[in-house]
Motif scaffolding. Structure first.
Motif, PDB file in Angstrom:
ATOM      1  N   ASP A 172       0.636  -0.997   0.141  1.00 28.01           N
ATOM      2  CA  ASP A 172      -0.190  -0.116   0.081  1.00 28.01           C
ATOM      3  C   ASP A 172       0.962   0.887   0.557  1.00 28.01           C
ATOM      4  OD1 ASP A 172      -2.872   0.971   0.588  1.00 28.01           O
ATOM      5  OD2 ASP A 172      -1.713   2.505   2.071  1.00 28.01           O
ATOM      6  N   MET A 173       0.067   2.238  -0.664  1.00 30.97           N
ATOM      7  CA  MET A 173       1.454   3.405  -0.921  1.00 30.97           C
ATOM      8  C   MET A 173       1.427   4.033  -0.413  1.00 30.97           C
ATOM      9  SD  MET A 173       1.691   4.023  -4.287  1.00 30.97           S
ATOM     10  CE  MET A 173       2.426   5.661  -4.720  1.00 30.97           C
ATOM     11  N   PHE A 174       0.691   4.077   0.741  1.00 25.86           N
ATOM     12  CA  PHE A 174       0.857   5.184   2.290  1.00 25.86           C
ATOM     13  C   PHE A 174       0.508   3.717   3.295  1.00 25.86           C
ATOM     14  CE2 PHE A 174      -0.908   7.727   5.946  1.00 25.86           C
ATOM     15  CZ  PHE A 174      -0.438   9.010   4.983  1.00 25.86           C
ATOM     16  N   GLN A 175       0.204   2.731   3.291  1.00 28.99           N
ATOM     17  CA  GLN A 175       0.344   2.538   4.659  1.00 28.99           C
ATOM     18  C   GLN A 175       0.894   0.935   4.445  1.00 28.99           C
ATOM     19  OE1 GLN A 175      -1.833   2.338   7.505  1.00 28.99           O
ATOM     20  NE2 GLN A 175      -3.492   3.655   5.835  1.00 28.99           N
ATOM     21  N   GLY A 176       1.739   0.537   4.097  1.00 35.29           N
ATOM     22  CA  GLY A 176       3.311  -0.049   3.612  1.00 35.29           C
ATOM     23  C   GLY A 176       2.950  -1.643   3.064  1.00 35.29           C
ATOM     24  N   PRO A 177       4.005  -2.172   2.908  1.00 38.32           N
ATOM     25  CA  PRO A 177       3.435  -3.939   3.071  1.00 38.32           C
ATOM     26  C   PRO A 177       2.494  -3.976   3.714  1.00 38.32           C
ATOM     27  CG  PRO A 177       5.997  -3.141   3.702  1.00 38.32           C
ATOM     28  CD  PRO A 177       5.108  -2.214   3.625  1.00 38.32           C
ATOM     29  N   GLN A 178       1.800  -5.434   2.738  1.00 41.08           N
ATOM     30  CA  GLN A 178       0.659  -5.759   3.705  1.00 41.08           C
ATOM     31  C   GLN A 178       0.368  -6.964   3.244  1.00 41.08           C
ATOM     32  OE1 GLN A 178      -1.785  -4.163   5.039  1.00 41.08           O
ATOM     33  NE2 GLN A 178      -0.234  -2.082   4.927  1.00 41.08           N
ATOM     34  N   ALA A 179       0.563  -8.449   4.758  1.00 40.70           N
ATOM     35  CA  ALA A 179       0.386  -9.784   4.062  1.00 40.70           C
ATOM     36  C   ALA A 179      -1.783 -10.094   4.794  1.00 40.70           C
ATOM     37  CB  ALA A 179       1.407 -10.233   4.408  1.00 40.70           C
ATOM     38  N   PHE A 180      -2.097 -10.408   4.069  1.00 37.62           N
ATOM     39  CA  PHE A 180      -3.568 -10.647   4.071  1.00 37.62           C
ATOM     40  C   PHE A 180      -3.985 -12.326   4.599  1.00 37.62           C
ATOM     41  CE2 PHE A 180      -4.651  -6.415   4.398  1.00 37.62           C
ATOM     42  CZ  PHE A 180      -4.894  -5.841   5.185  1.00 37.62           C
ATOM     43  N   SER A 181      -4.273 -12.731   5.217  1.00 40.16           N
ATOM     44  CA  SER A 181      -4.325 -14.030   5.291  1.00 40.16           C
ATOM     45  C   SER A 181      -5.471 -14.701   5.178  1.00 40.16           C
ATOM     46  CB  SER A 181      -3.580 -15.001   6.785  1.00 40.16           C
ATOM     47  OG  SER A 181      -5.294 -14.501   7.204  1.00 40.16           O
ATOM     48  N   PRO A 182      -6.113 -15.622   4.378  1.00 39.78           N
ATOM     49  CA  PRO A 182      -7.398 -15.753   4.724  1.00 39.78           C
ATOM     50  C   PRO A 182      -8.556 -16.284   5.547  1.00 39.78           C
ATOM     51  CG  PRO A 182      -5.956 -18.020   3.484  1.00 39.78           C
ATOM     52  CD  PRO A 182      -5.468 -17.167   4.106  1.00 39.78           C
ATOM     53  N   GLU A 183      -8.226 -15.522   6.739  1.00 35.67           N
ATOM     54  CA  GLU A 183      -8.734 -15.820   8.108  1.00 35.67           C
ATOM     55  C   GLU A 183      -8.886 -14.160   8.003  1.00 35.67           C
ATOM     56  OE1 GLU A 183      -5.839 -17.608   8.256  1.00 35.67           O
ATOM     57  OE2 GLU A 183      -7.369 -19.319   8.116  1.00 35.67           O
ATOM     58  N   ALA A 184      -8.021 -13.073   7.501  1.00 36.38           N
ATOM     59  CA  ALA A 184      -7.978 -11.928   7.869  1.00 36.38           C
ATOM     60  C   ALA A 184      -8.563 -10.823   6.971  1.00 36.38           C
ATOM     61  CB  ALA A 184      -6.777 -11.439   7.558  1.00 36.38           C
ATOM     62  N   PHE A 185      -9.129 -12.310   5.118  1.00 35.33           N
ATOM     63  CA  PHE A 185      -9.533 -11.021   3.944  1.00 35.33           C
ATOM     64  C   PHE A 185     -11.142 -11.912   4.224  1.00 35.33           C
ATOM     65  CE2 PHE A 185      -7.133 -13.673   1.374  1.00 35.33           C
ATOM     66  CZ  PHE A 185      -8.043 -14.516   0.459  1.00 35.33           C
ATOM     67  N   GLY A 186     -10.996 -12.740   4.976  1.00 35.05           N
ATOM     68  CA  GLY A 186     -12.642 -13.305   4.683  1.00 35.05           C
ATOM     69  C   GLY A 186     -12.827 -14.312   4.113  1.00 35.05           C
ATOM     70  N   GLY A 187     -12.068 -15.189   3.514  1.00 40.66           N
ATOM     71  CA  GLY A 187     -11.949 -16.655   3.117  1.00 40.66           C
ATOM     72  C   GLY A 187     -12.441 -16.592   2.016  1.00 40.66           C
ATOM     73  N   ASP A 188     -13.619 -16.938   1.716  1.00 40.00           N
ATOM     74  CA  ASP A 188     -15.008 -17.802  -0.163  1.00 40.00           C
ATOM     75  C   ASP A 188     -15.371 -16.508   0.392  1.00 40.00           C
ATOM     76  OD1 ASP A 188     -13.045 -19.247  -0.313  1.00 40.00           O
ATOM     77  OD2 ASP A 188     -14.637 -20.676  -0.179  1.00 40.00           O
ATOM     78  N   PHE A 189     -14.894 -15.087  -0.016  1.00 40.42           N
ATOM     79  CA  PHE A 189     -15.921 -14.029   0.225  1.00 40.42           C
ATOM     80  C   PHE A 189     -17.145 -14.324  -0.565  1.00 40.42           C
ATOM     81  CE2 PHE A 189     -12.665 -12.279  -2.330  1.00 40.42           C
ATOM     82  CZ  PHE A 189     -13.094 -12.437  -2.742  1.00 40.42           C
ATOM     83  N   ALA A 190     -18.278 -13.388  -0.821  1.00 37.54           N
ATOM     84  CA  ALA A 190     -19.463 -13.678  -1.302  1.00 37.54           C
ATOM     85  C   ALA A 190     -19.132 -12.475  -2.601  1.00 37.54           C
ATOM     86  CB  ALA A 190     -20.676 -12.804  -1.093  1.00 37.54           C
ATOM     87  N   LEU A 191     -19.609 -13.124  -3.811  1.00 39.52           N
ATOM     88  CA  LEU A 191     -19.752 -12.333  -5.074  1.00 39.52           C
ATOM     89  C   LEU A 191     -20.942 -11.652  -5.701  1.00 39.52           C
ATOM     90  CD1 LEU A 191     -17.339 -14.603  -7.685  1.00 39.52           C
ATOM     91  CD2 LEU A 191     -16.576 -12.587  -6.048  1.00 39.52           C
ATOM     92  N   ARG A 192     -21.957 -12.191  -5.240  1.00 39.58           N
ATOM     93  CA  ARG A 192     -23.586 -12.061  -5.559  1.00 39.58           C
ATOM     94  C   ARG A 192     -24.434 -12.559  -3.599  1.00 39.58           C
ATOM     95  NH1 ARG A 192     -24.774 -15.326 -10.479  1.00 39.58           N
ATOM     96  NH2 ARG A 192     -25.643 -16.496  -8.370  1.00 39.58           N
ATOM     97  N   ARG A 193     -24.794 -12.007  -3.554  1.00 35.40           N
ATOM     98  CA  ARG A 193     -25.991 -11.598  -2.679  1.00 35.40           C
ATOM     99  C   ARG A 193     -26.800 -13.381  -3.365  1.00 35.40           C
ATOM    100  NH1 ARG A 193     -26.959  -6.321   0.296  1.00 35.40           N
ATOM    101  NH2 ARG A 193     -29.158  -6.706  -0.226  1.00 35.40           N
ATOM    102  N   SER A 194     -27.701 -13.220  -2.030  1.00 38.91           N
ATOM    103  CA  SER A 194     -28.136 -14.945  -2.204  1.00 38.91           C
ATOM    104  C   SER A 194     -29.759 -14.390  -2.707  1.00 38.91           C
ATOM    105  CB  SER A 194     -28.635 -15.875  -1.427  1.00 38.91           C
ATOM    106  OG  SER A 194     -29.671 -14.881   0.130  1.00 38.91           O
ATOM    107  N   ASP A 195     -29.811 -12.560  -2.130  1.00 40.58           N
ATOM    108  CA  ASP A 195     -31.359 -11.857  -3.201  1.00 40.58           C
ATOM    109  C   ASP A 195     -31.089 -11.724  -4.561  1.00 40.58           C
ATOM    110  OD1 ASP A 195     -29.555  -9.815  -2.350  1.00 40.58           O
ATOM    111  OD2 ASP A 195     -30.718  -8.832  -1.367  1.00 40.58           O
ATOM    112  N   GLY A 196     -29.398 -12.104  -4.806  1.00 38.86           N
ATOM    113  CA  GLY A 196     -29.313 -11.263  -6.640  1.00 38.86           C
ATOM    114  C   GLY A 196     -28.638 -10.224  -6.469  1.00 38.86           C
TER     115      GLY A 196
END
Ligand code: GLU
Length: 343
Positions: free
Chosen positions: A184-208
């Motif tokens: 990140d240009m401002f926050q510096g180097p980042q490493a997000f584990s799957p736990e930290a970024f939310g794993g299998d996150f949703a691309l579309r909600r169940s209501d569409g």
């Protein structure tokens, strides 16, 4: 960094022409914190001779209102910000498509179909309650369980049966089991584990409804956005957006997550701070030059806070001048903004 071979999204400096974007959600009136983020995003792009896009993020039909979208455009004009392509349409944006997310449904559907046919998604039939029970980290919210989602391993026949029963499904990304790393240009180097970024996150909600993460990643990629400057509260969304872009073969922008404005109690400014909406400041007599001058002072590029137009700050903009931490908006500052003698 994880041992499982983290992905590194950092790459050679972007040789594309600079494109920044302002991406408001019309779910309320703009407040001073939005003005701060949008001014800095605008200055960052303009200071490099770049273009600025205004994209209206009105995907959530329950929360978005056309009246807020109109008020946001009006407030941004009032502040003195401009853009090269925006929701007003016209031919300012050849090839970019509509700059209003609710009109881009076909583009998101195409992106999801590509991910689906590459086997990178799965339907998730869990109810909110089931997701809550699965989630080991409550902050993962409705975007995805952090614990393995049982729907990930349903067989085709089981899925068909659930659909035939009339069950609605969200669409989730099959996230890799490894960290997503970026700089990140401002926050510096980042490493997000799957736990930290939310794993299998949703691309579309169940209501569409298409999820913010999918839409923003697709739009930033297709619109050739080269830099995203936004509040640091959105930092945890970045690994998700990078994954979507990676899977779709889109070139990601660089990211700068800037400090937030807080109220005098230390709470992040939000839509409920009605007295700090630009509309309220305007109604109380604040001039746009005074607001921009004040925000420029907070950004370290307008000592003394002299009233200015945004374009007067373009030559002075420097990310290095920005404070590292969040900033409190003090009541006396607000009183000064509204004083008719200011400037
Ligand atoms: N529309 C989002 C919001 O208002 C911001 C999106 C972004 O900057 O990526 O919170």
């Amino acid at each position: 960094m994880s041992d499982s071979g983290p992905s590194e999204e950092t790459r050679a400096p972007d040789a594309r022409p600079v494109v920044g974007r302002l991406a408001p959600s019309p779910t309320g009136l703009l407040h001073l914190g939005n003005a701060w983020a949008f001014l800095l995003a605008w200055l960052s792009a303009r200071s490099k001779g770049g273009r600025v896009l205004l994209r209206m993020e009105d995907l959530d039909p329950q929360r978005s209102r056309p009246a807020f979208a109109a008020a946001i455009v009006d407030d941004l004009h009032w502040l003195g910000l401009d853009w090269d392509a925006g929701p007003e349409g016209g031919d300012a944006a050849p090839g970019l498509g509509p700059m209003v997310q609710s009109q881009r449904g076909h583009i998101y559907a195409g992106a999801m179909a590509r991910l689906e046919s590459a086997g990178l998604t799965y339907p998730c039939f869990c109810s909110r309650k089931e997701l809550r029970q699965l989630a080991s980290a409550p902050h993962a919210g409705e975007e995805g369980p952090v614990a393995p989602d049982p729907c990930r391993s349903l067989t085709a026949a089981e899925r068909q049966r659930l659909f035939a029963d009339g069950r609605h499904a969200a669409l989730r990304l099959r996230s890799p089991d490894e960290a997503v790393c970026f700089s990140d240009m401002f926050q510096g180097p980042q490493a997000f584990s799957p736990e930290a970024f939310g794993g299998d996150f949703a691309l579309r909600r169940s209501d569409g409804v298409v999820a913010y993460q999918l839409a923003v990643a697709v739009d930033d990629g297709l619109m050739d956005v080269t830099e995203v400057v936004r509040g640091r509260d959105l930092l945890p969304s970045t690994p998700r957006q990078l994954l979507v872009m990676r899977f779709l073969g889109l070139t990601p922008p660089t990211y700068a997550h800037i400090p937030l404005l807080l109220d005098s109690e230390g709470e992040r400014l939000a839509k409920r701070h009605a007295s700090l909406s630009l509309a309220a400041l305007r109604a109380a007599g604040a001039r746009p030059e005074a607001v921009v001058g004040y925000l420029g002072r907070l950004a370290g590029i307008n000592p003394g806070g002299r009233p200015v137009r945004p374009r007067e700050l373009v030559g002075r903009f420097s990310p290095a001048a920005l404070p590292r931490g969040d900033l409190r908006v003090m009541e006396e500052d607000m009183a000064r903004l509204m004083s008719p003698n200011d400037g």
